[in-house]
Write a protein that holds these residues in place. Structure first.
Motif, PDB file in Angstrom:
ATOM      1  N   LEU A 251       0.794  -1.216   0.000  1.00 31.26           N
ATOM      2  CA  LEU A 251       0.000   0.000   0.000  1.00 31.26           C
ATOM      3  C   LEU A 251       0.836   1.280   0.000  1.00 31.26           C
ATOM      4  N   VAL A 252       1.923   1.308   0.776  1.00 30.85           N
ATOM      5  CA  VAL A 252       2.633   2.562   1.051  1.00 30.85           C
ATOM      6  C   VAL A 252       3.581   3.017  -0.051  1.00 30.85           C
ATOM      7  N   PRO A 253       4.424   2.146  -0.629  1.00 30.99           N
ATOM      8  CA  PRO A 253       5.420   2.634  -1.603  1.00 30.99           C
ATOM      9  C   PRO A 253       4.776   3.374  -2.771  1.00 30.99           C
ATOM     10  N   LYS A 254       5.329   4.535  -3.093  1.00 33.29           N
ATOM     11  CA  LYS A 254       4.879   5.312  -4.245  1.00 33.29           C
ATOM     12  C   LYS A 254       5.743   4.916  -5.441  1.00 33.29           C
ATOM     13  N   VAL A 255       5.200   4.048  -6.293  1.00 32.37           N
ATOM     14  CA  VAL A 255       5.941   3.499  -7.423  1.00 32.37           C
ATOM     15  C   VAL A 255       5.275   3.925  -8.719  1.00 32.37           C
ATOM     16  N   PRO A 256       6.013   3.939  -9.836  1.00 23.47           N
ATOM     17  CA  PRO A 256       5.423   4.364 -11.120  1.00 23.47           C
ATOM     18  C   PRO A 256       4.243   3.503 -11.554  1.00 23.47           C
ATOM     19  N   ALA A 258       1.594   1.539 -10.060  1.00 21.49           N
ATOM     20  CA  ALA A 258       0.973   1.346  -8.739  1.00 21.49           C
ATOM     21  C   ALA A 258      -0.240   0.425  -8.800  1.00 21.49           C
ATOM     22  N   TRP A 259      -0.203  -0.622  -9.615  1.00 18.11           N
ATOM     23  CA  TRP A 259      -1.340  -1.525  -9.747  1.00 18.11           C
ATOM     24  C   TRP A 259      -1.670  -2.240  -8.434  1.00 18.11           C
ATOM     25  N   LEU A 260      -0.653  -2.501  -7.596  1.00 24.89           N
ATOM     26  CA  LEU A 260      -0.894  -3.252  -6.370  1.00 24.89           C
ATOM     27  C   LEU A 260      -1.647  -2.404  -5.337  1.00 24.89           C
ATOM     28  N   SER A 261      -1.186  -1.194  -5.093  1.00 26.10           N
ATOM     29  CA  SER A 261      -1.879  -0.334  -4.129  1.00 26.10           C
ATOM     30  C   SER A 261      -3.261   0.074  -4.643  1.00 26.10           C
ATOM     31  N   ASP A 262      -3.379   0.314  -5.948  1.00 25.30           N
ATOM     32  CA  ASP A 262      -4.686   0.643  -6.521  1.00 25.30           C
ATOM     33  C   ASP A 262      -5.669  -0.507  -6.346  1.00 25.30           C
ATOM     34  N   SER A 263      -5.179  -1.721  -6.545  1.00 27.63           N
ATOM     35  CA  SER A 263      -6.040  -2.889  -6.403  1.00 27.63           C
ATOM     36  C   SER A 263      -6.485  -3.077  -4.960  1.00 27.63           C
ATOM     37  N   LEU A 264      -5.573  -2.839  -4.001  1.00 23.04           N
ATOM     38  CA  LEU A 264      -5.929  -2.977  -2.593  1.00 23.04           C
ATOM     39  C   LEU A 264      -7.006  -1.970  -2.200  1.00 23.04           C
ATOM     40  N   ARG A 265      -6.860  -0.751  -2.644  1.00 21.64           N
ATOM     41  CA  ARG A 265      -7.860   0.276  -2.300  1.00 21.64           C
ATOM     42  C   ARG A 265      -9.207   0.023  -2.984  1.00 21.64           C
ATOM     43  N   ALA A 266      -9.152  -0.520  -4.196  1.00 17.58           N
ATOM     44  CA  ALA A 266     -10.395  -0.747  -4.939  1.00 17.58           C
ATOM     45  C   ALA A 266     -11.129  -2.001  -4.464  1.00 17.58           C
ATOM     46  N   LYS A 267     -10.400  -3.103  -4.268  1.00 16.30           N
ATOM     47  CA  LYS A 267     -11.020  -4.374  -3.910  1.00 16.30           C
ATOM     48  C   LYS A 267     -11.337  -4.486  -2.426  1.00 16.30           C
ATOM     49  N   ALA A 268     -10.533  -3.844  -1.580  1.00 16.08           N
ATOM     50  CA  ALA A 268     -10.707  -4.008  -0.130  1.00 16.08           C
ATOM     51  C   ALA A 268     -10.480  -2.677   0.566  1.00 16.08           C
ATOM     52  N   PRO A 269     -11.388  -1.740   0.451  1.00 15.08           N
ATOM     53  CA  PRO A 269     -11.180  -0.412   1.044  1.00 15.08           C
ATOM     54  C   PRO A 269     -11.071  -0.439   2.568  1.00 15.08           C
ATOM     55  N   ARG A 270     -11.889  -1.285   3.231  1.00 14.76           N
ATOM     56  CA  ARG A 270     -11.791  -1.374   4.693  1.00 14.76           C
ATOM     57  C   ARG A 270     -10.444  -1.956   5.115  1.00 14.76           C
TER      58      ARG A 270
END
Length: 429
Positions: A251-256, A258-270
């Motif tokens: 979630l935390v690393p700001k990478v070019p 960012a499919w992993l963090s985007d997926s976490l926020r979209a699929k599992a916001p809680r």
């Protein structure tokens, strides 16, 4: 005083490694701050098992998250434990979801931070360069990336690696030319741009990445529900600190890319909100200066202590270990030694005696195969050299001492025939 040695900080987190983050979170939640220090060693060789995280207690070293958890529980008589009050069902959930987090979480981190060429060269490699000293900063990152590629090879997502994609396309074109499918005058064409490759990568990998992220994030989202922690509203568990470690790096690393963090926020916001809260509680926002400053930093959440300075002996040891790991037979022996040490130091209660015995037998069989391989190679080389000597293809030097002969000028020289041909020539004279 307990010393926890870990990979150093990156991405405003206290470590660049998920297991290290989980171990740090566990100590924050269980061990009083005055009883331990955190050392950003970033050098696996400090531990006898050549692994991080590693906990040092006097002369005792313990490596790996689960072994450290068991060790802390034993030396504290259960006081430094998170799983002391769970029901049988909660304990079963803890074991099952912990295994899921470690296996799938590591694969996702491998793909995001190492296999993806964009993220590796823009963020991961520079992050390791900032915490490693010479020569490790040139040796370890490529080795870690190779290991990550090997772990994720079965997923069929090598297209995230642009170099591998280009090599695959080049081999396909060469094979087509060799088969006569493409005229030779059409083989030279402009090289594909990075943006073109990235577009194709995103399309070809999207469905597989979506499925892989869903396998981890959605079950954890359902397990969390509206609770404070994953298994309870009142107390965290080892599952909570494992999820905090692995998903913080998601979630935390700001990478070019960012499919992993985007997926976490979209699929599992809680779940994303929960990970952010646990990250704030266990780590805060880490400044790398705190980990490497001269004075011990105890004012923040983490009790940092400066790592030892690298000396000439340490650099020499690193170079020798690198050379040894690059030598085929020596590398096999060293790998087998590490495996045997891991088996001896494994105190995980979830591992049965039968499983430990199987692992030990495997290590013994592997060592026996190495010996057989060495003996076979040695016997083959000996036979080949004997054959060459027997047929005169290799001459053995022979030295004759104490035989001086006078030449026509009254001078003496030593006769030292070296081959049969030299002897015959001398007798003819």
């Amino acid at each position: 005083m307990l010393e926890l040695h870990v990979w150093g900080p990156a991405f405003s987190l206290p470590s660049i490694d998920a297991q290290c983050l989980a171990t740090i979170a566990y100590l924050v939640k269980t061990v009083p701050k005055t009883e331990w220090v955190l050392v950003a060693t970033s050098d696996p060789s400090v531990s006898p098992n050549n692994e991080l995280p590693a906990l040092k207690d006097g002369a005792t070293w313990v490596s790996k998250f689960r072994n450290i958890v068991d060790y802390l529980r034993k030396i504290s008589d259960g006081a430094w434990a998170l799983n002391s009050q769970w029901t049988a069902l909660q304990e079963a959930d803890n074991i099952a979801f912990s295994a899921l987090t470690e296996s799938n979480g590591q694969l996702l981190i491998d793909l995001s931070l190492f296999v993806s060429s964009q993220n590796y060269y823009a963020c991961t490699s520079p992050a390791y360069g900032a915490i490693l000293t010479w020569p490790n900063q040139w040796i370890l990152p490529p080795k870690l990336r190779t290991a990550a590629k090997h772990r994720t090879a079965h997923l069929g997502l090598s297209s995230l690696d642009l170099e591998a994609t280009e090599e695959t396309q080049a081999r396909a074109r060469s094979a087509a030319v060799a088969a006569g499918q493409i005229p030779k005058n059409l083989i030279s064409r402009p090289r594909e741009t990075v943006s073109t490759l990235l577009g194709k990568t995103a399309q070809s990998s999207r469905f597989r990445l979506d499925a892989l992220t869903a396998e981890l994030f959605e079950p954890l989202e359902q397990l969390l529900g509206k609770k404070q922690f994953l298994l309870s509203d009142d107390y965290p568990s080892t599952l909570d600190v494992l999820v905090t470690g692995y998903l913080s790096l998601s979630l935390v690393p700001k990478v070019p890319s960012a499919w992993l963090s985007d997926s976490l926020r979209a699929k599992a916001p809680r779940l994303a909100t929960y990970v952010q809260r646990m990250r704030d509680e266990c780590f805060g926002v880490v400044n790398p200066v705190d980990a490497f400053s001269d004075a011990s930093n105890t004012s923040g959440i983490l009790p940092w202590r400066q790592p030892e300075r690298v000396n000439v002996a340490k650099i020499g040891s690193t170079l020798l270990n690198t050379l040894a790991d690059a030598t085929p037979v020596v590398r096999d022996f060293r790998s087998n030694d590490r495996l045997r040490q891991d088996i001896k130091s494994n105190d995980d209660e979830n591992t049965t005696e039968y499983e430990k015995e199987l692992a030990s037998n495997y290590a013994v069989a592997q060592r026996r195969e190495i010996y057989i391989t060495v003996a076979s190679v040695t016997a083959g080389l000996t036979a080949m050299i004997g054959y060459l000597i027997y047929h005169g293809l290799i001459a053995i030097p022979k030295h004759t001492e104490g035989e001086d002969h006078e030449n026509g000028d009254g001078e003496f020289h030593s006769l030292q025939p070296t081959t049969a041909q030299d002897i015959l020539s001398h007798l003819a004279l």
